[in-house]
Design a protein around this motif. Sequence first.
Motif, short mmCIF file in Angstrom:
data_model
loop_
_atom_site.label_atom_id
_atom_site.label_comp_id
_atom_site.label_asym_id
_atom_site.label_seq_id
_atom_site.Cartn_x
_atom_site.Cartn_y
_atom_site.Cartn_z
N VAL A 289 43.52 39.29 44.57
CA VAL A 289 44.00 37.94 44.87
C VAL A 289 45.33 37.69 44.16
CG1 VAL A 289 43.54 35.48 44.63
CG2 VAL A 289 41.70 37.02 45.33
N GLN A 290 45.40 38.05 42.87
CA GLN A 290 46.61 37.80 42.10
C GLN A 290 47.80 38.63 42.59
OE1 GLN A 290 44.22 37.76 38.02
NE2 GLN A 290 46.34 37.25 37.67
N SER A 291 47.53 39.84 43.03
CA SER A 291 48.62 40.70 43.50
C SER A 291 49.09 40.36 44.91
CB SER A 291 48.17 42.17 43.46
OG SER A 291 47.14 42.40 44.42
N GLY A 292 48.31 39.54 45.61
CA GLY A 292 48.66 39.20 46.99
C GLY A 292 48.06 40.15 48.01
N TYR A 293 47.38 41.21 47.52
CA TYR A 293 46.81 42.19 48.44
C TYR A 293 45.66 41.59 49.25
CZ TYR A 293 44.99 46.64 50.15
OH TYR A 293 44.56 47.67 50.95
N PHE A 294 44.90 40.67 48.63
CA PHE A 294 43.80 40.02 49.36
C PHE A 294 44.34 39.24 50.55
CE2 PHE A 294 40.82 36.65 50.32
CZ PHE A 294 39.60 37.28 50.25
N ARG A 295 45.42 38.51 50.34
CA ARG A 295 46.03 37.73 51.42
C ARG A 295 46.55 38.66 52.51
NH1 ARG A 295 51.31 35.55 52.23
NH2 ARG A 295 51.28 33.64 53.49
N LEU B 121 39.16 30.36 42.02
CA LEU B 121 40.10 30.13 40.93
C LEU B 121 41.32 31.04 40.97
CD1 LEU B 121 37.56 29.52 38.02
CD2 LEU B 121 38.69 27.85 39.50
N ARG B 122 41.21 32.20 41.62
CA ARG B 122 42.35 33.08 41.90
C ARG B 122 43.04 33.66 40.68
NH1 ARG B 122 45.37 32.31 46.74
NH2 ARG B 122 44.00 31.63 48.41
N ASN B 123 42.39 33.66 39.55
CA ASN B 123 43.01 34.20 38.33
C ASN B 123 41.90 34.80 37.47
OD1 ASN B 123 43.84 33.83 35.30
ND2 ASN B 123 45.76 33.85 36.45
N THR B 124 42.09 36.05 37.03
CA THR B 124 41.05 36.75 36.29
C THR B 124 40.69 36.04 34.99
OG1 THR B 124 41.82 38.88 37.18
CG2 THR B 124 40.40 38.95 35.25
#
Length: 239
Positions: free
Chosen positions: A55-61, A142-145
């Motif tokens: 999610v944080q890297s944008g790969y999920f999107r 929450l999108r943040n580890t």
Amino acid sequence: MLLSVLSVYGCVQPAMNSGKSAEEQAELSELISTMAFGGALFSSVLGILVVTQDVQSGYFRFLTLRHSGFWFVACVKMIVAAVLAVPTAICNLAAVHGASSALMKAGAMTYASPQSMGKWIATYVFMYLVSALWGVALGLLLRNTAIAIVVQFVYQTLVEAQVISSFPRVGRWLFGGAESAIVDDTSLAERFSMWQGAGLAIAWVAVLSLLAWATSRRMDGILVLNFGVKRRPLAEGRA
């Protein structure tokens, strides 16, 4: 596993060589068999880690746009977390069982295994599994580890624990109350039945997932009816 073993030791150590009766030893055995419950917190952290890096890297999107959308990718992440949670749970249960037997033997006591070992294993493995799914849903929301892990630790160890101990009739409706019902934790007197707890835990995962989906849709600008289509500026479309 280490924390579970230390929890077992903390319960057994004061009773070592104290000449407890057979009934008291059986009660102590029942208590220390529940020390595996704390591992569910780390199972939820495992679920968080499975999804938040992407999610944080944008790969999920990228995956949601490239493939079948948010729900498909989220379900894949949940399957991965569930698969990882099962061996984690089995290893933790084995550590608790082995430590309980060894420590009570060292203290001149007899460890009474859970009456239904199969049920003990199955219910705890399922609890770890739904905890991992909860972690995935929380990570998506929450999108943040770091934030997700801190929120989970604070919520489960402080907020939820306080509500469950102070207001058990309310606490049994929380996710932790559902977990207690799944494993038939006697520390929560007002708990639901095992099947009710399982249903409630799954419902909590579904609610958290829906909130994550709604947030993701707003933040990423993905269309309501087709998650594979991204909004494009009018000028770009004419070009």
